[in-house]
Design a protein around this motif. Structure first.
Motif, PDB file in Angstrom:
ATOM      1  N   UNK A 129     -18.473 -12.056  69.732  1.00 19.87           N
ATOM      2  CA  UNK A 129     -18.204 -11.597  71.098  1.00 19.87           C
ATOM      3  C   UNK A 129     -19.480 -11.679  71.924  1.00 19.87           C
ATOM      4  N   UNK A 130     -19.394 -12.355  73.055  1.00 11.90           N
ATOM      5  CA  UNK A 130     -20.553 -12.469  73.946  1.00 11.90           C
ATOM      6  C   UNK A 130     -20.546 -11.323  74.965  1.00 11.90           C
ATOM      7  N   UNK A 131     -21.740 -10.835  75.354  1.00  9.53           N
ATOM      8  CA  UNK A 131     -23.087 -11.332  75.024  1.00  9.53           C
ATOM      9  C   UNK A 131     -23.659 -10.782  73.714  1.00  9.53           C
ATOM     10  N   UNK A 132     -22.889  -9.957  73.007  1.00  9.00           N
ATOM     11  CA  UNK A 132     -23.394  -9.348  71.784  1.00  9.00           C
ATOM     12  C   UNK A 132     -23.826 -10.389  70.758  1.00  9.00           C
ATOM     13  N   UNK A 171     -21.059  -1.737  60.435  1.00  8.99           N
ATOM     14  CA  UNK A 171     -20.117  -2.810  60.107  1.00  8.99           C
ATOM     15  C   UNK A 171     -19.367  -3.259  61.356  1.00  8.99           C
ATOM     16  N   UNK A 172     -19.001  -2.303  62.227  1.00  8.93           N
ATOM     17  CA  UNK A 172     -18.283  -2.657  63.450  1.00  8.93           C
ATOM     18  C   UNK A 172     -19.093  -3.564  64.365  1.00  8.93           C
ATOM     19  N   UNK A 173     -20.359  -3.217  64.568  1.00  9.64           N
ATOM     20  CA  UNK A 173     -21.221  -4.049  65.409  1.00  9.64           C
ATOM     21  C   UNK A 173     -21.429  -5.410  64.771  1.00  9.64           C
ATOM     22  N   UNK A 174     -21.663  -5.427  63.460  1.00  7.00           N
ATOM     23  CA  UNK A 174     -21.847  -6.698  62.755  1.00  7.00           C
ATOM     24  C   UNK A 174     -20.599  -7.567  62.851  1.00  7.00           C
ATOM     25  N   UNK A 175     -19.434  -6.950  62.767  1.00  8.51           N
ATOM     26  CA  UNK A 175     -18.172  -7.685  62.873  1.00  8.51           C
ATOM     27  C   UNK A 175     -18.066  -8.391  64.222  1.00  8.51           C
ATOM     28  N   UNK A 176     -18.379  -7.669  65.294  1.00  5.87           N
ATOM     29  CA  UNK A 176     -18.285  -8.252  66.631  1.00  5.87           C
ATOM     30  C   UNK A 176     -19.345  -9.335  66.845  1.00  5.87           C
ATOM     31  N   UNK A 177     -20.533  -9.138  66.294  1.00  2.00           N
ATOM     32  CA  UNK A 177     -21.627 -10.094  66.523  1.00  2.00           C
ATOM     33  C   UNK A 177     -21.486 -11.355  65.668  1.00  2.00           C
ATOM     34  N   UNK A 178     -21.209 -11.179  64.362  1.00  2.21           N
ATOM     35  CA  UNK A 178     -21.294 -12.312  63.437  1.00  2.21           C
ATOM     36  C   UNK A 178     -19.951 -12.928  63.080  1.00  2.21           C
ATOM     37  N   UNK A 179     -18.863 -12.168  63.185  1.00  2.00           N
ATOM     38  CA  UNK A 179     -17.551 -12.689  62.817  1.00  2.00           C
ATOM     39  C   UNK A 179     -16.753 -13.091  64.045  1.00  2.00           C
TER      40      UNK A 179
END
Length: 210
Positions: A184-187, A173-181
Motif C-alpha cells: 500500500x502506497x505511500x507506506x 505484523x499489520x504494518x508489515x503486511x501493508x508494506x511488504x505484502x
C-alpha cells in the motif's frame, strides 16, 4: 545371437524413490529445494503451492522433496525456518536495555529482518500463507508467536504480559503486511526510519503503558 546378460543394463530404480546420484548430491540439492520452496510459497501462498511445483522449480523429482522433507507442511516449516532463527533474537531486545526503550528496539529489530532480502522471502511466505490456510497458520503460531512473543512476554514485568506482547505483534505484523505484502502506497515506499519513528511509540504503549 546371444542373450544380453542381466548385468549389461542397470537395474531399474524402484518407483517413488530418489536415485543414489540424487541423494549423494545433498546438501546442495536440499538447499536448492528449500530455495525453490521459499520462492513458491512466497509467490503463491501455501494453498496454491504443491510439492510437484516445488520439485519442478528446483529441477528435481518430487520424490526427492518427499525424501528430504516429507509432507508439504513439513516442507513449508523447513522453508520458513530461516526467518525464525534471527527473529527469535528479537526477544533479546527486551532485556538489552531499559523498558522505556523496548518499543523502538523491538520495532527496529523486526523491520530490519523484513528489510533484509534473505529473511523477507520466508516471512512473506509465512504471512501470505497463514491468512488462508490453517496448516500454515499453525506453523506461524508455533514458530513466531509461541517462540518469539512468549519469550518477550516472559521478560516483561507488567500485568497481562502475554496479551501485551501479542498486541505489539499484531501492530508490527499489520504494518508489515501493508508494506511488504499488499504494498500500500505511500507506506510501501516510505523510508523505513519514518515507519519506525511512527510505530515504535505504539508498540511501546502496548508493552508497558498502564
Amino acid at each position: 545371437m546371444t542373450d544380453a546378460s542381466p548385468h549389461d543394463a542397470a537395474a531399474p530404480r524402484r518407483r517413488g524413490r530418489p536415485s543414489r546420484t540424487q541423494t549423494e548430491a545433498a546438501p546442495a540439492t536440499r538447499d536448492r529445494i528449500l530455495d525453490a520452496a521459499r520462492e513458491e510459497f512466497s509467490e503463491r501462498g501455501y494453498e496454491k503451492t504443491s510439492v510437484r511445483g516445488i520439485a519442478k522449480a528446483a529441477g528435481v523429482d518430487s520424490a526427492l522433496v518427499h525424501h528430504y522433507f516429507g509432507t508439504k507442511e513439513q516442507v513449508f516449516e523447513a522453508a520458513v525456518e530461516v526467518a525464525v532463527t534471527p527473529a527469535l533474537a528479537a526477544s533479546n531486545a527486551v532485556g538489552d536495555g531499559p523498558l522505556d526503550g523496548v518499543g523502538e528496539r523491538l520495532t527496529r529489530f523486526l523491520f530490519g529482518v523484513w528489510e533484509n532480502p534473505t529473511t523477507r522471502a520466508p516471512l512473506l511466505a509465512i504471512v501470505r500463507s497463514a491468512f488462508n490456510n490453517e496448516a500454515a497458520a499453525a506453523v506461524f503460531r508455533r514458530l513466531l508467536v509461541a517462540q518469539l512473543m512468549r519469550r518477550i512476554a516472559q521478560q516483561l514485568d507488567v500485568p497481562d504480559a502475554e496479551l501485551r506482547a501479542e498486541l505489539a505483534a499484531a501492530q508490527l505484523v499489520g504494518v508489515a503486511m501493508l508494506r511488504y505484502v499488499i504494498k500500500l502506497e505511500p507506506l510501501a515506499s516510505v523510508d523505513v526510519e519514518r515507519i519506525i519513528e511512527r510505530v515504535a511509540p505504539v508498540v511501546q504503549a502496548h508493552l508497558t503503558a498502564p
